[in-house]
Enzyme design. Sequence first.
Site, mmCIF file in Angstrom:
data_model
loop_
_atom_site.group_PDB
_atom_site.id
_atom_site.type_symbol
_atom_site.label_atom_id
_atom_site.label_comp_id
_atom_site.label_asym_id
_atom_site.label_seq_id
_atom_site.Cartn_x
_atom_site.Cartn_y
_atom_site.Cartn_z
ATOM 1 C CG ASP A 163 -13.675 -3.261 8.448
ATOM 2 O OD1 ASP A 163 -12.684 -3.526 9.099
ATOM 3 O OD2 ASP A 163 -14.889 -3.401 9.052
ATOM 4 C CG MET A 201 -12.495 6.046 12.518
ATOM 5 S SD MET A 201 -14.069 5.631 11.908
ATOM 6 C CE MET A 201 -15.189 5.946 13.297
ATOM 7 C CE LYS A 249 -8.871 6.066 1.885
ATOM 8 N NZ LYS A 249 -9.216 7.291 2.325
#
Length: 461
Positions: free
Chosen positions: A248, A382, A270
């Site tokens: 990731d 996050m 992402k």
Amino acid sequence: MDYFPLFCQLKGRACLLVGAGEVAERKARLLLDAGAALTVVALEFTPQFQQWAAEGQLQQVAGEFSADLLDDKWLVIAATDNESLNQQVSQAAEQRRIFCNLVDAPQNASFIMPSIIDRSPLMIAVSSGGNAPVLARLMRERLEAMLPLHLGKLAELAGSLRQRVKQHYSNASTRRRWWEKLFNHQRLAQSLANNDAQQSTDFIEQLFAQPIEDQGEVVLVGAGPGDASLLTLKALQQIQLADVVVYDRLVSDEVLNMVRRDAERIFVGKRAGDHCVPQSQINQILLEQAQRGKRVVRLKGGDPFIFGRGGEELEVLAAAGIGFSVVPGITAASGCAAYSGIPLTHRDYAQSVRFVTGHAKQDGELDWSCLAQDKQTLVFYMGLSQAAEIQRQLSDHGLALTTPVALVENGTSVRQRVVTGELAQLGQLATQVKSPSLIIIGGVVGLRKKLNWFASYPQAD
């Protein structure tokens, strides 16, 4: 090739050591470990030599060296601080065609002593041909750190299985693939390390029972918070064995550079302009690659079991009967705090630490009254986009607005930045940093100015 590498069988064979000082002790240990029938000649003996003699491990000869001591010897080592005597020993050995090692004079020796990594029966020797012994020692230390202690047990197991494998698989290439599966079987390695004989036997039988091509597995590996030097040794071993690496965006380029060069890499994170790969699709990728017989490493930033959804992925694999194992990593909270000079706990400021995901919904899912308690450290993963809401909730539930806070951007990397302030400023401070960033809240943050021993990193306050 200046020297022909050779491993000698010395068990029960007569060897001579000339000298009985501290340097000679190191040589004697190696010879005794190899099972040599050792005779030591010297004018004086250290207490260690006297103890070995008293225990019957070697024979002492007190006096001067004489050439007749070489009779019936297989090899000799001259380890005195008398260069002339060492040369005398060497010449006498040469006349009798006996291999001789001279300490600190490799150019005059007929054999040299390498640096050794002992995972008996697996042995690894490192030599610079006597040119750079310190370099050889450093290389040995690096290899020593990389090679698991259970390798010796694995080599013994392989020896006991050779005949069975040969009978079970008639094709040489199939046998080679089976051995590769055995040596790369992480769960088998763990059972050997744990001395679990029954579990080891079970894994062996599974390897024999299953078709070679259907024995894929997945290893969840924690990549740490960014600094590649924080990878555990086990994590490094796994990413260098992988056929496929699924990673990731939190896995740093420095860590990816350590992945085996010919391994297939699949990005599932992402990036700007791209949509995040859904978790269900990640699960399917892991499943499909393992079902093809691949050794898959699922590489996750930090620790795979701390907000990494590692448990969800393993549930899918377990349901499909795919083998898996987990290699923990240094979580972002620990790494970022340490590299910022912030202890997560401290007797005077925090008796507990809480890891909290900032992705939690804003409908009361988090127990804010517990999070707002004093004498604890809060670490929000996050949470950058929710910083203002975190500030409001903690304040509304009683946490003082003067509570110190820190936001750590790109933690542990050379790009690390740390912005500090108070809870009252958290929402505004969050606009000054970029993702990935970690939020640390609590009295321990106030210790940063005193304890920031990583000041060499580019950081901002």
